[in-house]
Design a protein around this motif. Structure first.
Motif, PDB file in Angstrom:
ATOM      1  N   ASP A  39      -4.736  31.330   5.386  1.00  0.00           N
ATOM      2  CA  ASP A  39      -3.507  31.565   4.624  1.00  0.00           C
ATOM      3  C   ASP A  39      -2.690  32.673   5.258  1.00  0.00           C
ATOM      4  O   ASP A  39      -1.472  32.664   5.242  1.00  0.00           O
ATOM      5  CB  ASP A  39      -3.837  31.911   3.179  1.00  0.00           C
ATOM      6  CG  ASP A  39      -2.591  32.082   2.316  1.00  0.00           C
ATOM      7  OD1 ASP A  39      -1.803  31.133   2.252  1.00  0.00           O
ATOM      8  OD2 ASP A  39      -2.409  33.166   1.737  1.00  0.00           O
ATOM      9  N   GLU A  40      -3.394  33.657   5.858  1.00  0.00           N
ATOM     10  CA  GLU A  40      -2.691  34.759   6.478  1.00  0.00           C
ATOM     11  C   GLU A  40      -2.113  34.370   7.829  1.00  0.00           C
ATOM     12  O   GLU A  40      -1.078  34.872   8.253  1.00  0.00           O
ATOM     13  CB  GLU A  40      -3.631  35.956   6.644  1.00  0.00           C
ATOM     14  CG  GLU A  40      -4.045  36.589   5.322  1.00  0.00           C
ATOM     15  CD  GLU A  40      -4.950  37.786   5.529  1.00  0.00           C
ATOM     16  OE1 GLU A  40      -5.218  38.125   6.707  1.00  0.00           O
ATOM     17  OE2 GLU A  40      -5.397  38.361   4.540  1.00  0.00           O
ATOM     18  N   SER A  41      -2.813  33.474   8.557  1.00  0.00           N
ATOM     19  CA  SER A  41      -2.336  33.074   9.868  1.00  0.00           C
ATOM     20  C   SER A  41      -1.301  31.960   9.778  1.00  0.00           C
ATOM     21  O   SER A  41      -0.671  31.618  10.761  1.00  0.00           O
ATOM     22  CB  SER A  41      -3.506  32.615  10.751  1.00  0.00           C
ATOM     23  OG  SER A  41      -4.127  31.474  10.195  1.00  0.00           O
ATOM     24  N   ASN A  42      -1.132  31.376   8.604  1.00  0.00           N
ATOM     25  CA  ASN A  42      -0.122  30.356   8.389  1.00  0.00           C
ATOM     26  C   ASN A  42       1.249  30.974   8.624  1.00  0.00           C
ATOM     27  O   ASN A  42       1.591  31.994   8.032  1.00  0.00           O
ATOM     28  CB  ASN A  42      -0.230  29.830   6.950  1.00  0.00           C
ATOM     29  CG  ASN A  42       0.775  28.750   6.655  1.00  0.00           C
ATOM     30  OD1 ASN A  42       1.977  28.991   6.684  1.00  0.00           O
ATOM     31  ND2 ASN A  42       0.294  27.579   6.343  1.00  0.00           N
ATOM     32  N   ILE A  43       2.043  30.348   9.486  1.00  0.00           N
ATOM     33  CA  ILE A  43       3.301  30.959   9.896  1.00  0.00           C
ATOM     34  C   ILE A  43       4.257  31.163   8.722  1.00  0.00           C
ATOM     35  O   ILE A  43       4.971  32.159   8.656  1.00  0.00           O
ATOM     36  CB  ILE A  43       3.985  30.103  10.992  1.00  0.00           C
ATOM     37  CG1 ILE A  43       5.165  30.887  11.593  1.00  0.00           C
ATOM     38  CG2 ILE A  43       4.447  28.761  10.452  1.00  0.00           C
ATOM     39  CD1 ILE A  43       5.716  30.239  12.825  1.00  0.00           C
ATOM     40  N   LEU A  44       4.238  30.248   7.763  1.00  0.00           N
ATOM     41  CA  LEU A  44       5.126  30.399   6.619  1.00  0.00           C
ATOM     42  C   LEU A  44       4.648  31.501   5.692  1.00  0.00           C
ATOM     43  O   LEU A  44       5.445  32.148   5.016  1.00  0.00           O
ATOM     44  CB  LEU A  44       5.263  29.076   5.855  1.00  0.00           C
ATOM     45  CG  LEU A  44       5.843  27.910   6.658  1.00  0.00           C
ATOM     46  CD1 LEU A  44       6.115  26.725   5.751  1.00  0.00           C
ATOM     47  CD2 LEU A  44       7.127  28.327   7.355  1.00  0.00           C
ATOM     48  N   SER A  45       3.335  31.728   5.656  1.00  0.00           N
ATOM     49  CA  SER A  45       2.823  32.837   4.869  1.00  0.00           C
ATOM     50  C   SER A  45       3.250  34.161   5.485  1.00  0.00           C
ATOM     51  O   SER A  45       3.581  35.116   4.792  1.00  0.00           O
ATOM     52  CB  SER A  45       1.289  32.771   4.787  1.00  0.00           C
ATOM     53  OG  SER A  45       0.888  31.602   4.098  1.00  0.00           O
ATOM     54  N   GLU A  84      -4.141  24.454  14.296  1.00  0.00           N
ATOM     55  CA  GLU A  84      -2.905  25.199  14.109  1.00  0.00           C
ATOM     56  C   GLU A  84      -2.918  26.543  14.825  1.00  0.00           C
ATOM     57  O   GLU A  84      -1.861  27.061  15.208  1.00  0.00           O
ATOM     58  CB  GLU A  84      -2.604  25.417  12.621  1.00  0.00           C
ATOM     59  CG  GLU A  84      -3.574  26.335  11.905  1.00  0.00           C
ATOM     60  CD  GLU A  84      -3.187  26.533  10.441  1.00  0.00           C
ATOM     61  OE1 GLU A  84      -2.225  25.896  10.007  1.00  0.00           O
ATOM     62  OE2 GLU A  84      -3.857  27.323   9.766  1.00  0.00           O
ATOM     63  N   ARG A  85      -4.099  27.121  15.000  1.00  0.00           N
ATOM     64  CA  ARG A  85      -4.183  28.407  15.690  1.00  0.00           C
ATOM     65  C   ARG A  85      -3.590  28.307  17.087  1.00  0.00           C
ATOM     66  O   ARG A  85      -3.053  29.281  17.625  1.00  0.00           O
ATOM     67  CB  ARG A  85      -5.642  28.857  15.765  1.00  0.00           C
ATOM     68  CG  ARG A  85      -5.788  30.217  16.468  1.00  0.00           C
ATOM     69  CD  ARG A  85      -7.224  30.525  16.815  1.00  0.00           C
ATOM     70  NE  ARG A  85      -7.319  31.695  17.651  1.00  0.00           N
ATOM     71  CZ  ARG A  85      -8.419  32.088  18.273  1.00  0.00           C
ATOM     72  NH1 ARG A  85      -9.525  31.377  18.132  1.00  0.00           N
ATOM     73  NH2 ARG A  85      -8.439  33.164  19.022  1.00  0.00           N
ATOM     74  N   TRP A  86      -3.704  27.118  17.715  1.00  0.00           N
ATOM     75  CA  TRP A  86      -3.181  26.923  19.063  1.00  0.00           C
ATOM     76  C   TRP A  86      -1.842  26.188  19.055  1.00  0.00           C
ATOM     77  O   TRP A  86      -0.952  26.507  19.840  1.00  0.00           O
ATOM     78  CB  TRP A  86      -4.198  26.140  19.901  1.00  0.00           C
ATOM     79  CG  TRP A  86      -5.537  26.796  19.947  1.00  0.00           C
ATOM     80  CD1 TRP A  86      -6.697  26.379  19.341  1.00  0.00           C
ATOM     81  CD2 TRP A  86      -5.868  28.026  20.606  1.00  0.00           C
ATOM     82  NE1 TRP A  86      -7.712  27.261  19.590  1.00  0.00           N
ATOM     83  CE2 TRP A  86      -7.246  28.280  20.368  1.00  0.00           C
ATOM     84  CE3 TRP A  86      -5.135  28.927  21.380  1.00  0.00           C
ATOM     85  CZ2 TRP A  86      -7.891  29.400  20.871  1.00  0.00           C
ATOM     86  CZ3 TRP A  86      -5.782  30.046  21.885  1.00  0.00           C
ATOM     87  CH2 TRP A  86      -7.133  30.279  21.629  1.00  0.00           C
ATOM     88  N   LYS A  94      -2.991  36.695  15.090  1.00  0.00           N
ATOM     89  CA  LYS A  94      -3.782  36.651  13.862  1.00  0.00           C
ATOM     90  C   LYS A  94      -5.153  36.031  14.112  1.00  0.00           C
ATOM     91  O   LYS A  94      -6.092  36.231  13.345  1.00  0.00           O
ATOM     92  CB  LYS A  94      -3.040  35.839  12.786  1.00  0.00           C
ATOM     93  CG  LYS A  94      -1.905  36.604  12.114  1.00  0.00           C
ATOM     94  CD  LYS A  94      -2.449  37.703  11.231  1.00  0.00           C
ATOM     95  CE  LYS A  94      -1.323  38.444  10.524  1.00  0.00           C
ATOM     96  NZ  LYS A  94      -1.836  39.485   9.622  1.00  0.00           N
ATOM     97  N   GLY A  95      -5.233  35.245  15.214  1.00  0.00           N
ATOM     98  CA  GLY A  95      -6.512  34.677  15.616  1.00  0.00           C
ATOM     99  C   GLY A  95      -7.150  33.860  14.523  1.00  0.00           C
ATOM    100  O   GLY A  95      -6.537  32.989  13.913  1.00  0.00           O
ATOM    101  N   GLU A  96      -8.393  34.156  14.251  1.00  0.00           N
ATOM    102  CA  GLU A  96      -9.166  33.380  13.294  1.00  0.00           C
ATOM    103  C   GLU A  96      -9.299  34.098  11.966  1.00  0.00           C
ATOM    104  O   GLU A  96     -10.289  33.945  11.259  1.00  0.00           O
ATOM    105  CB  GLU A  96     -10.542  33.081  13.877  1.00  0.00           C
ATOM    106  CG  GLU A  96     -10.481  32.170  15.090  1.00  0.00           C
ATOM    107  CD  GLU A  96     -11.846  31.726  15.537  1.00  0.00           C
ATOM    108  OE1 GLU A  96     -12.842  32.221  14.977  1.00  0.00           O
ATOM    109  OE2 GLU A  96     -11.918  30.872  16.432  1.00  0.00           O
TER     110      GLU A  96
END
Length: 206
Positions: free
Chosen positions: A93-99, A175-177, A87-89
């Motif tokens: 909200d979209e890259s949030n794992i729970l989302s 969080e991205r990493w 999902k990168g940058e």
């Protein structure tokens, strides 16, 4: 009875401490109350399944799959880590794992948490099964109750630590990493710990 309670607490801490970091990471990602509930339910459900299988195995049932097969569940956190990383940058909200897990394709977050708990359960089985063989019916009931209380304590401690401003800010910032590294690392560790890689290599090399 006090000895039984104390031993149950020690056994749970020895096996449940592994979940602390994972729960912290999940709780820092939970932006909705419903997601927090799903995490707790998933932890309880996974623990209940582990206890049930361990009890059945302790009393003669022999249906626990080979350890390397259990290790295949490690593919789940690897998949989740890669999913977040790809999902990168994009929007946070979209890259949030729970989302991601709460999207239309993964609308039962608690099931995913349950599978993560089960994927990490190899050490639990190796301790719980011989432990349960030493207990009578009353002691098993007491120990099971203590385990469920300890799940609540673990979730509470993890949630409180995740709520600390310094920790939550650092995880949010990186969080991205952090999320991909933790989940991919967990999956690889689960597969290595259960001998999954060597078993698959043996199968495909024949």
């Amino acid at each position: 009875m006090g000895t039984t309670v104390l031993s149950a607490i020690v056994v749970y801490i020895a096996t449940g401490i592994d979940y602390l970091i994972i729960l912290m990471l999940l709780f820092t990602q939970s932006v909705k109350q419903k997601q927090t509930k799903h995490i707790i339910v998933g932890q309880y459900l996974g623990t209940a399944i582990i206890i049930l299988i361990s009890l059945l195995a302790a009393f003669g049932a022999n249906f626990i799959p080979q350890q390397w097969v259990i290790g295949l569940l490690g593919l789940l956190p690897i998949y989740l880590g890669i999913k977040v990383w790809l999902k990168g940058e994009e929007d946070s909200d979209e890259s949030n794992i729970l989302s991601l897990l709460s999207s239309e394709r993964f609308n039962q977050l608690f099931l995913t948490v349950t599978f993560i708990v089960l994927a990490s359960s190899a050490d639990d089985f190796s301790i719980y099964i011989p432990y349960f063989t030493t207990l009578n019916i009353v002691e098993i009931a007491v120990v099971s109750l203590v385990f469920f209380i300890m799940v609540g304590v673990l979730c509470y401690v993890s949630y409180q630590m995740a709520s600390m401003k310094y920790i939550s800010e650092k995880i949010e910032k990186y969080e991205r990493w952090i999320v991909p590294i933790v989940f991919i690392g967990l999956g690889i560790y689960i597969m290595m710990e259960n001998g999954t890689f060597s078993a698959l290599f043996s199968i495909f090399s024949n």
